[in-house]
Design an enzyme around this catalytic site. Structure first.
Site, PDB file in Angstrom:
ATOM      1  N   CYS A   3      43.864 -26.892  -0.337  1.00 17.00           N
ATOM      2  CA  CYS A   3      44.781 -26.309  -1.326  1.00 17.00           C
ATOM      3  C   CYS A   3      44.988 -27.274  -2.503  1.00 17.00           C
ATOM      4  O   CYS A   3      45.632 -28.316  -2.350  1.00 17.00           O
ATOM      5  CB  CYS A   3      46.105 -25.998  -0.630  1.00 17.00           C
ATOM      6  SG  CYS A   3      47.478 -25.615  -1.721  1.00 17.00           S
ATOM      7  N   CYS A  41      48.571 -28.036  -3.381  1.00 12.96           N
ATOM      8  CA  CYS A  41      49.142 -28.923  -2.354  1.00 12.96           C
ATOM      9  C   CYS A  41      48.803 -30.374  -2.667  1.00 12.96           C
ATOM     10  O   CYS A  41      49.662 -31.264  -2.584  1.00 12.96           O
ATOM     11  CB  CYS A  41      48.614 -28.564  -0.969  1.00 12.96           C
ATOM     12  SG  CYS A  41      49.030 -26.907  -0.403  1.00 12.96           S
TER      13      CYS A  41
END
Length: 124
Positions: free
Chosen positions: A27, A30
Site C-alpha cells: 500500500c 501506507c
C-alpha cells in the site's frame, strides 16, 4: 510495535492510549504515512504506537472491519475513540492526539455502561 492476534488484547488492556495503524506493505499511502506515524511516536513516548499488517493479521483486520488502508484507530482505556481510513498529515495527527487526551473518560465509560444497559433491557 507490530501487533498480532496474540498480543492485541493485552496491549489494549495494559496501556492507557494505543494508536494503531492498519497497513500493508503493498500500500503506497501506507508507506507514505509511516514517517508521520513514526515521528508522532517519538513525540509521544507515553502513548503506544502500534502497527497491524493486514496481510499477516487478516483475522484482526476482519474483526475491526478494515476495508481501506491505511486505517488509524485510537483506543483510550480500552474504548475506541477514533477510527478513520486514509492518511493524516502530521498536524492532523497531532490534533487528533490532543483531542483524545482531552476527553473525559469517566463520562465515556458512563455512556458506554448506559448504552450496554439499554441494549440489555431491549434484548430481554
Amino acid at each position: 510495535m507490530e501487533l498480532t492476534q496474540d498480543d492485541f488484547e493485552s496491549t489494549i488492556k495494559n496501556n492507557d492510549i494505543v494508536i494503531i495503524d492498519f497497513w500493508a506493505s503493498w500500500c503506497a499511502p501506507c508507506r507514505a504515512f509511516a514517517p508521520t506515524f513514526e515521528a508522532a511516536a517519538e513525540s509521544h513516548p507515553d502513548i503506544v504506537f502500534a502497527k497491524v499488517n493486514t496481510e499477516e493479521q487478516q483475522g484482526l483486520a476482519a474483526s475491526f472491519q478494515i476495508r481501506s488502508i491505511p486505517t488509524l484507530m485510537i483506543f483510550r482505556e480500552q474504548v475506541i475513540l477514533f477510527a478513520q481510513p486514509g492518511m493524516l498529515s502530521a498536524g492532523q495527527l497531532e490534533e487528533v492526539i490532543g483531542k483524545v487526551r482531552e476527553i473525559d473518560m469517566a463520562q465515556v465509560h458512563e455512556d458506554v455502561r448506559r448504552q450496554q444497559a439499554e441494549q440489555a433491557s431491549g434484548d430481554a
